[in-house]
Write a protein that holds these residues in place. Structure first.
Motif, PDB file in Angstrom:
ATOM      1  N   ARG A 186       0.827  -1.205   0.000  1.00 56.99           N
ATOM      2  CA  ARG A 186       0.000   0.000   0.000  1.00 56.99           C
ATOM      3  C   ARG A 186       0.858   1.251   0.000  1.00 56.99           C
ATOM      4  NH1 ARG A 186      -5.028  -0.217   3.910  1.00 56.99           N
ATOM      5  NH2 ARG A 186      -5.969   1.093   2.382  1.00 56.99           N
ATOM      6  N   VAL A 187       1.965   1.187   0.789  1.00 58.55           N
ATOM      7  CA  VAL A 187       2.878   2.338   0.834  1.00 58.55           C
ATOM      8  C   VAL A 187       3.381   2.616  -0.573  1.00 58.55           C
ATOM      9  CG1 VAL A 187       5.064   3.208   1.735  1.00 58.55           C
ATOM     10  CG2 VAL A 187       3.572   1.875   3.203  1.00 58.55           C
ATOM     11  N   ARG A 188       3.775   1.532  -1.267  1.00 58.21           N
ATOM     12  CA  ARG A 188       4.304   1.725  -2.635  1.00 58.21           C
ATOM     13  C   ARG A 188       3.237   2.337  -3.539  1.00 58.21           C
ATOM     14  NH1 ARG A 188       7.250  -2.867  -1.834  1.00 58.21           N
ATOM     15  NH2 ARG A 188       5.657  -4.221  -2.726  1.00 58.21           N
ATOM     16  N   ARG A 189       1.995   1.835  -3.365  1.00 51.66           N
ATOM     17  CA  ARG A 189       0.934   2.341  -4.230  1.00 51.66           C
ATOM     18  C   ARG A 189       0.700   3.834  -3.968  1.00 51.66           C
ATOM     19  NH1 ARG A 189      -3.845  -0.843  -2.974  1.00 51.66           N
ATOM     20  NH2 ARG A 189      -2.484  -2.576  -2.486  1.00 51.66           N
ATOM     21  N   ILE A 190       0.771   4.202  -2.687  1.00 46.48           N
ATOM     22  CA  ILE A 190       0.569   5.623  -2.349  1.00 46.48           C
ATOM     23  C   ILE A 190       1.697   6.450  -2.940  1.00 46.48           C
ATOM     24  CG2 ILE A 190       0.528   7.286  -0.432  1.00 46.48           C
ATOM     25  CD1 ILE A 190      -0.925   5.078   1.190  1.00 46.48           C
ATOM     26  N   GLN A 191       2.920   5.916  -2.803  1.00 47.98           N
ATOM     27  CA  GLN A 191       4.066   6.677  -3.333  1.00 47.98           C
ATOM     28  C   GLN A 191       3.972   6.789  -4.862  1.00 47.98           C
ATOM     29  OE1 GLN A 191       7.137   4.326  -1.611  1.00 47.98           O
ATOM     30  NE2 GLN A 191       7.299   5.632   0.208  1.00 47.98           N
ATOM     31  N   ASP A 192       3.553   5.680  -5.522  1.00 47.74           N
ATOM     32  CA  ASP A 192       3.472   5.708  -6.982  1.00 47.74           C
ATOM     33  C   ASP A 192       2.401   6.672  -7.471  1.00 47.74           C
ATOM     34  OD1 ASP A 192       5.403   3.881  -6.963  1.00 47.74           O
ATOM     35  OD2 ASP A 192       4.141   2.130  -7.427  1.00 47.74           O
ATOM     36  N   LEU A 210      -8.413   5.572  -0.402  1.00 45.77           N
ATOM     37  CA  LEU A 210      -8.628   5.636   1.054  1.00 45.77           C
ATOM     38  C   LEU A 210      -9.948   6.316   1.379  1.00 45.77           C
ATOM     39  CD1 LEU A 210      -5.118   6.444   2.525  1.00 45.77           C
ATOM     40  CD2 LEU A 210      -6.505   4.419   2.918  1.00 45.77           C
ATOM     41  N   GLN A 211     -10.214   7.374   0.601  1.00 50.61           N
ATOM     42  CA  GLN A 211     -11.465   8.103   0.779  1.00 50.61           C
ATOM     43  C   GLN A 211     -12.654   7.155   0.581  1.00 50.61           C
ATOM     44  OE1 GLN A 211     -11.204  11.231   1.713  1.00 50.61           O
ATOM     45  NE2 GLN A 211     -13.409  11.227   2.086  1.00 50.61           N
ATOM     46  N   LYS A 212     -12.501   6.327  -0.466  1.00 49.28           N
ATOM     47  CA  LYS A 212     -13.592   5.396  -0.791  1.00 49.28           C
ATOM     48  C   LYS A 212     -13.764   4.365   0.347  1.00 49.28           C
ATOM     49  CE  LYS A 212     -15.556   2.502  -4.330  1.00 49.28           C
ATOM     50  NZ  LYS A 212     -15.940   1.580  -3.304  1.00 49.28           N
ATOM     51  N   GLU A 213     -12.584   3.909   0.849  1.00 47.73           N
ATOM     52  CA  GLU A 213     -12.624   2.943   1.952  1.00 47.73           C
ATOM     53  C   GLU A 213     -13.399   3.518   3.153  1.00 47.73           C
ATOM     54  OE1 GLU A 213      -9.361   0.341   4.349  1.00 47.73           O
ATOM     55  OE2 GLU A 213      -8.726   1.193   2.438  1.00 47.73           O
ATOM     56  N   LEU A 214     -13.107   4.796   3.403  1.00 50.53           N
ATOM     57  CA  LEU A 214     -13.783   5.489   4.498  1.00 50.53           C
ATOM     58  C   LEU A 214     -15.286   5.560   4.255  1.00 50.53           C
ATOM     59  CD1 LEU A 214     -11.709   8.565   5.596  1.00 50.53           C
ATOM     60  CD2 LEU A 214     -12.839   6.910   7.030  1.00 50.53           C
ATOM     61  N   GLN A 215     -15.616   5.898   3.007  1.00 52.09           N
ATOM     62  CA  GLN A 215     -17.030   6.020   2.652  1.00 52.09           C
ATOM     63  C   GLN A 215     -17.745   4.678   2.827  1.00 52.09           C
ATOM     64  OE1 GLN A 215     -17.214   7.601  -1.247  1.00 52.09           O
ATOM     65  NE2 GLN A 215     -17.918   9.584  -0.529  1.00 52.09           N
ATOM     66  N   ASP A 216     -17.039   3.613   2.373  1.00 55.70           N
ATOM     67  CA  ASP A 216     -17.626   2.275   2.494  1.00 55.70           C
ATOM     68  C   ASP A 216     -17.907   1.949   3.952  1.00 55.70           C
ATOM     69  OD1 ASP A 216     -17.486   1.994  -0.159  1.00 55.70           O
ATOM     70  OD2 ASP A 216     -15.777   0.614  -0.196  1.00 55.70           O
ATOM     71  N   LEU A 217     -16.927   2.313   4.789  1.00 53.87           N
ATOM     72  CA  LEU A 217     -17.112   2.036   6.220  1.00 53.87           C
ATOM     73  C   LEU A 217     -18.312   2.788   6.766  1.00 53.87           C
ATOM     74  CD1 LEU A 217     -13.647   1.900   7.930  1.00 53.87           C
ATOM     75  CD2 LEU A 217     -15.479   0.257   8.101  1.00 53.87           C
ATOM     76  N   ARG A 218     -18.439   4.045   6.322  1.00 52.11           N
ATOM     77  CA  ARG A 218     -19.578   4.841   6.801  1.00 52.11           C
ATOM     78  C   ARG A 218     -20.891   4.206   6.359  1.00 52.11           C
ATOM     79  NH1 ARG A 218     -16.479   9.819   5.797  1.00 52.11           N
ATOM     80  NH2 ARG A 218     -15.676  10.361   7.845  1.00 52.11           N
ATOM     81  N   MET A 219     -20.876   3.705   5.078  1.00 52.17           N
ATOM     82  CA  MET A 219     -22.098   3.075   4.573  1.00 52.17           C
ATOM     83  C   MET A 219     -22.394   1.788   5.341  1.00 52.17           C
ATOM     84  SD  MET A 219     -21.837   3.885   0.569  1.00 52.17           S
ATOM     85  CE  MET A 219     -22.935   2.627   0.009  1.00 52.17           C
ATOM     86  N   GLU A 220     -21.309   1.063   5.625  1.00 53.41           N
ATOM     87  CA  GLU A 220     -21.471  -0.170   6.402  1.00 53.41           C
ATOM     88  C   GLU A 220     -22.132   0.128   7.756  1.00 53.41           C
ATOM     89  OE1 GLU A 220     -18.691  -3.672   8.260  1.00 53.41           O
ATOM     90  OE2 GLU A 220     -17.756  -2.327   6.807  1.00 53.41           O
ATOM     91  N   LEU A 221     -21.656   1.220   8.346  1.00 52.61           N
ATOM     92  CA  LEU A 221     -22.196   1.660   9.639  1.00 52.61           C
ATOM     93  C   LEU A 221     -23.693   1.943   9.516  1.00 52.61           C
ATOM     94  CD1 LEU A 221     -21.169   2.646  12.484  1.00 52.61           C
ATOM     95  CD2 LEU A 221     -21.155   4.920  11.528  1.00 52.61           C
ATOM     96  N   HIS A 239      -4.406   8.818  -6.589  1.00 51.03           N
ATOM     97  CA  HIS A 239      -5.280   7.652  -6.691  1.00 51.03           C
ATOM     98  C   HIS A 239      -5.429   6.986  -5.321  1.00 51.03           C
ATOM     99  CE1 HIS A 239      -6.190   3.397  -7.577  1.00 51.03           C
ATOM    100  NE2 HIS A 239      -7.081   3.984  -8.370  1.00 51.03           N
ATOM    101  N   ALA A 240      -4.296   6.918  -4.600  1.00 48.61           N
ATOM    102  CA  ALA A 240      -4.314   6.296  -3.276  1.00 48.61           C
ATOM    103  C   ALA A 240      -5.235   7.063  -2.324  1.00 48.61           C
ATOM    104  CB  ALA A 240      -2.907   6.234  -2.713  1.00 48.61           C
TER     105      ALA A 240
END
Ligand SMILES: Nc1ncnc2c1ncn2[C@@H]1O[C@H](COP(=O)(O)OP(=O)(O)OP(=O)(O)O)[C@@H](O)[C@H]1O
Length: 659
Positions: free
Chosen positions: A441-447, A456-467, A451-452
């Motif tokens: 993940r670190v590499r992906r963020i650095q690359d 992450l934003q999407k991951e957060l959104q998914d979690l909120r939706m899950e909630l 996009h990274a």
């Protein structure tokens, strides 16, 4: 959303000053604190009264008790109504907090001449009706345990298994101590006997300030179950917790290992209280709050008589005359920043979860040692108490019949799941960028940082939706449960009706709801060695007379004579048993087996504790899950139950008349 059917109840905080013995002044003269009634409020004031370097300020509370107040006054004015609420169906907690030797145990347990809150509460619960709790359709169970150095010990049990019990969490109960003994109690004598036995195991030690200092947090819990006359399953549950916390200690004087553990767990308690202070609304006047915000940069604030006071700083201040008496982040800001409450940090905060920001009416008794040499520790306690005043609990609308037990459980499940998800979210949000993420993940963020960030934003959104999804799911679940409750109620009414029709058909003398069954034997496949088998159960034929159930009706609530009367003499010799009745018998037998087995096991466990009969306890086997019921009438074999006989086949010589 989940708290809409709950009532907000702030923690009630009361302060008690204990009397000062001349030997206790520790070289510093006089009392440091006194109580004052002013402006319709009660204050604990420091003798310095705001003048000079000795000034500590004043603190307002719901109720204050001076050194002349008795335990009875404390109970009558502050604790009695909580005890009554617990019996009525709400959870209630009484917590005693204060520095070592400030009078917590004296207030909770008292002395033989001056009983404390605990014995007075027990008297209130069991003594107010001639028939005790039975009169109000309740059953009570007692548990008594301590938390010592982060280890839970059951004070009512003995042996290795009773120390270091785990604190678990589950959907139905929240946090609970696994393997804790819950002893059924029927009178105040029962409770006080068990408490006295528990006190023998409790850890006390002589310290510099107290000859008999509690080294552990001790939790007394009376659980109440409401049962209707015909309903065997509990229709409501509530708890009364009385907690004697170990006293906080000054490290300068007490540097023992125990002392450090005590201080650490009290620190976590303080953390929970701090996080629960939403906006400090009860500890801060509107003027102070606005000044707080406007002066946030300067950080000037002293809690004193509800007004703002500017004091020279102890540390050097860049602005002359505007010092940092107390530098704190406003609670609201803290709460916004971090909504997570760290209950899981210690066993104490886990078991007190429902008392702090939970669903229990809570009274916090803060005891203060008046000696001047303890002024700093007393000040710490009073600040803690002030903070606790702004904690809100949410009490389910118990008086609202629409709020069923199932709904309440579903709501607390939802609350816990939300807390878990919030914690997950918080961790994710506070995760250091890069460092602790997996390499890929670190590499992906650095690359591709853009996009990274999106990912992450999407991951957060998914979690909120899950909630949100979880919240919806749980609300549906609560609805379903309440529908099921409603249907159950209807079934019970139908059963009632059927019983009444049957009574009318066979006449009242034929024995209440199930007259034709009393003349029958019920053959039940029960494993041998079951503790009750020897008394009423023919192990050879695996036969169990219903008459013996009837004779136990006094002891077993589900077979109370009012609901399940059997009079064998008045019955016909042989009567057919319908399939439906057979089913009913099967259920009753199962329930009776469970009830008898449970109460027997509890009695045996108690005997074992007394060291009376360890062998019998070893014979305990699980309650059978399947009972095969046949309705063959075997009047000739009927035998009366033999109470108190040792296990084994019943005597053939006893006749029906003995029943
Ligand atoms: N209100 C009171 N009236 C008379 N005596 C009191 C009162 N409060 C405390 N005491 C006495 O003060 C001493 C210390 O009290 P206690 O043991 O209750 O303190 P504690 O806060 O429980 O201390 P620790 O945290 O060390 O266990 C005891 O001898 C007790 O009898």
């Amino acid at each position: 959303m989940l708290r809409s059917s709950s009532k907000r109840e702030p923690l009630q905080v009361v302060v008690r000053l204990r009397p000062l013995a001349s030997s206790e002044t520790g070289g510093t003269p006089g009392k440091a604190w006194f109580i004052e009634h002013r402006d319709g409020q009660q204050w604990v004031c420091h003798q310095g009264n705001g003048r000079g370097s000795d000034a500590k300020g004043s603190f307002a509370f719901d109720l204050c008790f001076d050194d002349e107040a008795s335990n009875k006054e404390l109970f009558d004015d502050a604790a009695r109504k909580l005890v009554q609420s617990a019996v009525a169906g709400s959870n209630a907690s009484i917590l005693a907090y204060g520095q070592t030797s400030s009078g917590k145990t004296h207030s909770i347990l008292g002395t033989p001449y001056e009983p404390g809150i605990l014995p007075l509460a027990v008297e209130e619960i069991f003594g107010f009706q001639e028939d005790g709790l039975r009169a109000v359709g309740k059953q009570a169970k007692l548990s008594y345990y301590e938390i010592f150095n982060e280890k839970v010990t059951d004070l009512l049990a003995q042996g290795h298994g009773s120390t270091s019990l785990p604190v678990k969490e589950d959907a139905g109960h929240g946090f609970f101590v696994q393997g804790l003994r819950e002893a059924p109690v029927y009178s105040s004598e029962d409770v006080l006997r068990l408490v006295a036995r528990g006190e023998e195991r409790r850890r006390y030690a002589r310290t510099r300030w107290n000859d008999y200092s509690s080294r552990s947090h001790v939790i007394f819990t009376l659980s109440f179950e409401a049962r209707g006359p015909r309903m065997e399953a509990p229709t409501g549950r509530s708890k009364l917790n009385i907690v004697d916390l170990a006293g906080c200690e000054n490290h300068k004087h007490e540097a023992s290992e125990d002392g450090r553990h005590i201080n650490r767990s009290l620190f976590f308690l303080g953390e929970v209280i701090s996080r629960l202070c939403k906006d400090g609304s009860r500890s801060m006047s509107p003027i102070r709050r606005s000044l707080w915000h406007s002066r946030k940069q300067e950080n000037v604030f002293t809690p004193r008589h509800g007004s703002l006071e500017v004091r020279p700083s102890r540390s050097s201040s860049p602005v002359r005359g505007v010092g940092l008496r107390e530098v704190r982040t406003p609670p609201s800001a803290r709460r916004e920043k971090n909504d997570f409450i760290p209950y899981r940090d210690s066993k104490l905060t886990r078991v007190l979860r429902s008392s702090l920001g939970g669903d229990a009416l809570t009274l916090l008794l803060v005891t203060v040692h008046p000696a001047a040499c303890f002024a700093e520790q007393s000040l710490t306690s009073l600040r803690f108490a002030t903070k606790a005043r702004s904690v809100d609990n949410y009490i389910p609308a118990a008086s609202d019949p629409k709020t069923t037990e199932a709904e309440r459980r579903a709501m607390s499940d939802a609350q816990r799941i939300i807390e878990g998800l919030q914690e997950k979210l918080r961790r994710l949000e506070s995760r250091p960028r890069g460092g602790s993420l997996p390499d890929a993940r670190v590499r992906r963020i650095q690359d591709d940082p853009n996009h990274a960030a999106d990912a992450l934003q999407k991951e957060l959104q998914d979690l909120r939706m899950e909630l949100k999804e979880k919240e919806r799911e749980l609300a549906n679940k609560a609805r379903l449960l309440s529908e099921r409750d409603r249907q159950l109620g209807q079934l019970r009414e139908q059963l009632d009706l059927a019983t009444r029709v049957s009574e009318r058909r066979h006449g009242p003398d034929a024995g209440g709801g199930l007259p034709v069954l009393a003349d029958h034997w019920v053959s039940a496949t029960v494993p041998e060695g079951l503790p009750y088998a020897g008394e009423e159960f023919d192990a050879a034929s695996h036969t169990w007379p219903l008459t013996s159930l009837a004779s136990r009706a006094e002891d077993i609530p589900c077979l109370r004579k009012s609901s399940f009367v059997m009079r064998q003499q008045a019955l016909p010799e042989r009567s057919p048993v319908s399939e439906t009745q057979e089913e009913l018998v099967e259920k009753l037998v199962k329930m009776a087996a469970l009830q008898i087995n449970t109460s027997k096991a509890q009695k045996m466990a108690e005997s074992k504790m007394l060291g009376e009969d360890a062998k019998e306890v070893e014979q305990l086997v699980p309650v059978p899950s399947n009972l095969d019921v046949s309705s063959t009438p075997r009047r000739a074999d009927l035998r009366a139950p033999r109470r108190g006989c040792p296990p084994g086949p019943p005597s053939k010589s006893r006749g029906l008349e003995e029943g």
